[in-house]
Design a protein around this motif. Structure first.
Motif, PDB file in Angstrom:
ATOM      1  N   PHE A   5       2.672   6.237   7.613  1.00  0.00           N
ATOM      2  CA  PHE A   5       3.821   5.726   6.877  1.00  0.00           C
ATOM      3  C   PHE A   5       5.086   5.736   7.733  1.00  0.00           C
ATOM      4  O   PHE A   5       5.862   4.784   7.708  1.00  0.00           O
ATOM      5  CB  PHE A   5       4.042   6.539   5.596  1.00  0.00           C
ATOM      6  CG  PHE A   5       5.251   6.108   4.831  1.00  0.00           C
ATOM      7  CD1 PHE A   5       5.244   4.918   4.113  1.00  0.00           C
ATOM      8  CD2 PHE A   5       6.410   6.860   4.846  1.00  0.00           C
ATOM      9  CE1 PHE A   5       6.366   4.490   3.420  1.00  0.00           C
ATOM     10  CE2 PHE A   5       7.543   6.448   4.154  1.00  0.00           C
ATOM     11  CZ  PHE A   5       7.516   5.260   3.446  1.00  0.00           C
ATOM     12  N   SER A   6       5.296   6.790   8.497  1.00  0.00           N
ATOM     13  CA  SER A   6       6.530   6.901   9.275  1.00  0.00           C
ATOM     14  C   SER A   6       6.677   5.785  10.309  1.00  0.00           C
ATOM     15  O   SER A   6       7.795   5.454  10.698  1.00  0.00           O
ATOM     16  CB  SER A   6       6.623   8.269   9.954  1.00  0.00           C
ATOM     17  OG  SER A   6       5.523   8.467  10.812  1.00  0.00           O
ATOM     18  N   SER A   7       5.573   5.173  10.719  1.00  0.00           N
ATOM     19  CA  SER A   7       5.664   4.107  11.715  1.00  0.00           C
ATOM     20  C   SER A   7       5.594   2.705  11.110  1.00  0.00           C
ATOM     21  O   SER A   7       5.797   1.719  11.814  1.00  0.00           O
ATOM     22  CB  SER A   7       4.566   4.275  12.770  1.00  0.00           C
ATOM     23  OG  SER A   7       3.293   4.118  12.182  1.00  0.00           O
ATOM     24  N   VAL A   8       5.323   2.605   9.825  1.00  0.00           N
ATOM     25  CA  VAL A   8       5.284   1.296   9.159  1.00  0.00           C
ATOM     26  C   VAL A   8       6.713   0.783   9.009  1.00  0.00           C
ATOM     27  O   VAL A   8       7.619   1.536   8.668  1.00  0.00           O
ATOM     28  CB  VAL A   8       4.603   1.404   7.772  1.00  0.00           C
ATOM     29  CG1 VAL A   8       4.783   0.130   6.961  1.00  0.00           C
ATOM     30  CG2 VAL A   8       3.134   1.742   7.913  1.00  0.00           C
ATOM     31  N   THR A   9       6.892  -0.508   9.254  1.00  0.00           N
ATOM     32  CA  THR A   9       8.222  -1.118   9.115  1.00  0.00           C
ATOM     33  C   THR A   9       8.242  -2.062   7.910  1.00  0.00           C
ATOM     34  O   THR A   9       7.193  -2.542   7.463  1.00  0.00           O
ATOM     35  CB  THR A   9       8.598  -1.911  10.375  1.00  0.00           C
ATOM     36  OG1 THR A   9       7.710  -3.034  10.495  1.00  0.00           O
ATOM     37  CG2 THR A   9       8.548  -1.041  11.628  1.00  0.00           C
ATOM     38  N   ILE A  67       5.378  -4.808   6.367  1.00  0.00           N
ATOM     39  CA  ILE A  67       5.035  -4.911   4.944  1.00  0.00           C
ATOM     40  C   ILE A  67       5.252  -6.347   4.468  1.00  0.00           C
ATOM     41  O   ILE A  67       4.373  -6.939   3.826  1.00  0.00           O
ATOM     42  CB  ILE A  67       5.882  -3.930   4.100  1.00  0.00           C
ATOM     43  CG1 ILE A  67       5.568  -2.477   4.483  1.00  0.00           C
ATOM     44  CG2 ILE A  67       5.635  -4.160   2.604  1.00  0.00           C
ATOM     45  CD1 ILE A  67       6.577  -1.462   3.944  1.00  0.00           C
ATOM     46  N   CYS A  68       6.403  -6.901   4.805  1.00  0.00           N
ATOM     47  CA  CYS A  68       6.738  -8.261   4.370  1.00  0.00           C
ATOM     48  C   CYS A  68       5.778  -9.287   4.972  1.00  0.00           C
ATOM     49  O   CYS A  68       5.346 -10.226   4.284  1.00  0.00           O
ATOM     50  CB  CYS A  68       8.179  -8.602   4.738  1.00  0.00           C
ATOM     51  SG  CYS A  68       9.377  -7.664   3.777  1.00  0.00           S
ATOM     52  N   THR A  84      13.752 -10.890  -0.103  1.00  0.00           N
ATOM     53  CA  THR A  84      13.092 -10.621  -1.386  1.00  0.00           C
ATOM     54  C   THR A  84      12.740  -9.148  -1.488  1.00  0.00           C
ATOM     55  O   THR A  84      12.939  -8.533  -2.541  1.00  0.00           O
ATOM     56  CB  THR A  84      11.831 -11.497  -1.541  1.00  0.00           C
ATOM     57  OG1 THR A  84      12.208 -12.868  -1.421  1.00  0.00           O
ATOM     58  CG2 THR A  84      11.156 -11.249  -2.871  1.00  0.00           C
ATOM     59  N   PHE A  85      12.232  -8.590  -0.386  1.00  0.00           N
ATOM     60  CA  PHE A  85      11.916  -7.156  -0.377  1.00  0.00           C
ATOM     61  C   PHE A  85      13.158  -6.356  -0.772  1.00  0.00           C
ATOM     62  O   PHE A  85      13.118  -5.522  -1.673  1.00  0.00           O
ATOM     63  CB  PHE A  85      11.425  -6.724   1.010  1.00  0.00           C
ATOM     64  CG  PHE A  85      11.160  -5.232   1.103  1.00  0.00           C
ATOM     65  CD1 PHE A  85       9.894  -4.731   0.865  1.00  0.00           C
ATOM     66  CD2 PHE A  85      12.182  -4.338   1.415  1.00  0.00           C
ATOM     67  CE1 PHE A  85       9.646  -3.359   0.936  1.00  0.00           C
ATOM     68  CE2 PHE A  85      11.951  -2.977   1.491  1.00  0.00           C
ATOM     69  CZ  PHE A  85      10.671  -2.493   1.246  1.00  0.00           C
ATOM     70  N   GLU A 119      15.093  -0.633  -2.073  1.00  0.00           N
ATOM     71  CA  GLU A 119      16.134  -0.214  -1.143  1.00  0.00           C
ATOM     72  C   GLU A 119      15.590  -0.105   0.280  1.00  0.00           C
ATOM     73  O   GLU A 119      16.245  -0.487   1.245  1.00  0.00           O
ATOM     74  CB  GLU A 119      16.697   1.136  -1.602  1.00  0.00           C
ATOM     75  CG  GLU A 119      17.912   1.579  -0.859  1.00  0.00           C
ATOM     76  CD  GLU A 119      18.516   2.835  -1.466  1.00  0.00           C
ATOM     77  OE1 GLU A 119      18.792   3.764  -0.696  1.00  0.00           O
ATOM     78  OE2 GLU A 119      18.694   2.875  -2.702  1.00  0.00           O
ATOM     79  N   ASP A 120      14.372   0.427   0.399  1.00  0.00           N
ATOM     80  CA  ASP A 120      13.736   0.627   1.694  1.00  0.00           C
ATOM     81  C   ASP A 120      12.255   0.901   1.470  1.00  0.00           C
ATOM     82  O   ASP A 120      11.773   0.851   0.338  1.00  0.00           O
ATOM     83  CB  ASP A 120      14.400   1.768   2.480  1.00  0.00           C
ATOM     84  CG  ASP A 120      14.489   3.064   1.671  1.00  0.00           C
ATOM     85  OD1 ASP A 120      13.658   3.287   0.764  1.00  0.00           O
ATOM     86  OD2 ASP A 120      15.401   3.870   1.937  1.00  0.00           O
ATOM     87  N   LYS A 121      11.528   1.203   2.532  1.00  0.00           N
ATOM     88  CA  LYS A 121      10.089   1.439   2.400  1.00  0.00           C
ATOM     89  C   LYS A 121       9.801   2.699   1.587  1.00  0.00           C
ATOM     90  O   LYS A 121       8.759   2.798   0.941  1.00  0.00           O
ATOM     91  CB  LYS A 121       9.423   1.504   3.780  1.00  0.00           C
ATOM     92  CG  LYS A 121       9.786   2.728   4.617  1.00  0.00           C
ATOM     93  CD  LYS A 121       9.063   2.695   5.950  1.00  0.00           C
ATOM     94  CE  LYS A 121       9.303   3.980   6.725  1.00  0.00           C
ATOM     95  NZ  LYS A 121       8.559   3.994   7.981  1.00  0.00           N
ATOM     96  N   TYR A 122      10.717   3.652   1.578  1.00  0.00           N
ATOM     97  CA  TYR A 122      10.538   4.870   0.782  1.00  0.00           C
ATOM     98  C   TYR A 122      10.575   4.539  -0.713  1.00  0.00           C
ATOM     99  O   TYR A 122       9.821   5.113  -1.505  1.00  0.00           O
ATOM    100  CB  TYR A 122      11.617   5.900   1.119  1.00  0.00           C
ATOM    101  CG  TYR A 122      11.604   6.298   2.568  1.00  0.00           C
ATOM    102  CD1 TYR A 122      10.752   7.284   3.033  1.00  0.00           C
ATOM    103  CD2 TYR A 122      12.434   5.649   3.484  1.00  0.00           C
ATOM    104  CE1 TYR A 122      10.718   7.630   4.377  1.00  0.00           C
ATOM    105  CE2 TYR A 122      12.414   5.989   4.823  1.00  0.00           C
ATOM    106  CZ  TYR A 122      11.548   6.977   5.264  1.00  0.00           C
ATOM    107  OH  TYR A 122      11.511   7.312   6.583  1.00  0.00           O
ATOM    108  N   ASP A 123      11.431   3.611  -1.074  1.00  0.00           N
ATOM    109  CA  ASP A 123      11.527   3.159  -2.456  1.00  0.00           C
ATOM    110  C   ASP A 123      10.223   2.472  -2.884  1.00  0.00           C
ATOM    111  O   ASP A 123       9.729   2.669  -3.995  1.00  0.00           O
ATOM    112  CB  ASP A 123      12.719   2.214  -2.586  1.00  0.00           C
ATOM    113  CG  ASP A 123      13.187   2.000  -4.006  1.00  0.00           C
ATOM    114  OD1 ASP A 123      12.898   2.837  -4.877  1.00  0.00           O
ATOM    115  OD2 ASP A 123      13.869   0.982  -4.246  1.00  0.00           O
ATOM    116  N   LEU A 124       9.651   1.680  -1.988  1.00  0.00           N
ATOM    117  CA  LEU A 124       8.362   1.037  -2.268  1.00  0.00           C
ATOM    118  C   LEU A 124       7.258   2.088  -2.392  1.00  0.00           C
ATOM    119  O   LEU A 124       6.408   1.997  -3.284  1.00  0.00           O
ATOM    120  CB  LEU A 124       8.020   0.014  -1.177  1.00  0.00           C
ATOM    121  CG  LEU A 124       6.649  -0.662  -1.290  1.00  0.00           C
ATOM    122  CD1 LEU A 124       6.505  -1.423  -2.610  1.00  0.00           C
ATOM    123  CD2 LEU A 124       6.429  -1.597  -0.096  1.00  0.00           C
TER     124      LEU A 124
END
Length: 190
Positions: free
Chosen positions: A34-38, A42-43, A52-53, A58-63
């Motif tokens: 997860f820490s290396s996913v951008t 994801i988009c 749209t994301f 707000e960010d990947k943590y929110d997702l």
């Protein structure tokens, strides 16, 4: 937001689904933490534009929070008593648990992911123990301490269980768990 809430626009639900499934797929890949996913990854995987994301998250943590809440919503449908007294059997009642196992396995060395999962587990357990207290269950130890102990033990044992392919049946894991903790912990002192 409830993912399946009928009041939510179908296009928004579709966007959430695509983004979460993209993150799930990325996190299920061996070596992809997860820490290396951008957000770009994801988009791209979801075929959703970055704007749209950010319109929805707000960010990947929110997702990640959104996605883990999908599992949590299913988990909390198991009765409170079952969740607290039979945590491993309760885990097995959650649909798509194999997916969560794969994600946890792929992220076992990712401190950011594991800290988040531990936080979510603590929050759920805190809610559960406060509800037990509201129902008249009395504890001789402050709930905050119970939650720290209980969540730490459950997190460690759950990680071990997943890493070992859940070879020990859930019922047996619950028995081992309760043999290791003070059984007086769960007796009411009314």
């Amino acid at each position: 937001m409830n993912f399946n809430d009928k009041k939510v626009d179908l296009r928004v639900r579709r966007t959430y689904k695509l983004l979460w499934e993209a993150l799930e797929e990325l996190l299920s890949q061996p070596g992809q933490e997860f820490s290396s996913v951008t957000v770009n990854q994801i988009c791209e995987k979801a075929m959703v534009h970055r704007t749209t994301f950010y319109k929805h998250f707000e960010d990947k943590y929110d997702l990640l929070y959104f996605g883990i809440e999908q599992f949590n919503e299913k988990y909390v449908k198991v009765s409170l008593e079952e969740r607290v007294l039979k945590p491993f059997q309760s885990f097995e009642m959650v649909p798509n648990l194999e997916l969560l196992d794969n994600i946890m396995q792929s992220n076992k060395n990712d401190d950011i992911f594991n800290n988040y999962m531990n936080y979510r587990n603590k929050e759920t357990l805190k809610h559960d123990f406060l509800e037990l207290n509201n129902r008249g269950e009395n504890f001789s130890v402050p709930i905050e301490i119970i939650v720290e102990f209980y969540s730490g033990a459950l997190s460690s044992l759950s990680a071990w269980w997943v890493q070992n392919g859940r070879k020990v049946p859930a019922k047996q894991m619950d028995q081992y768990f309760h043999e290791m903790i003070n059984k007086e912990f769960f007796t009411s002192s009314k």
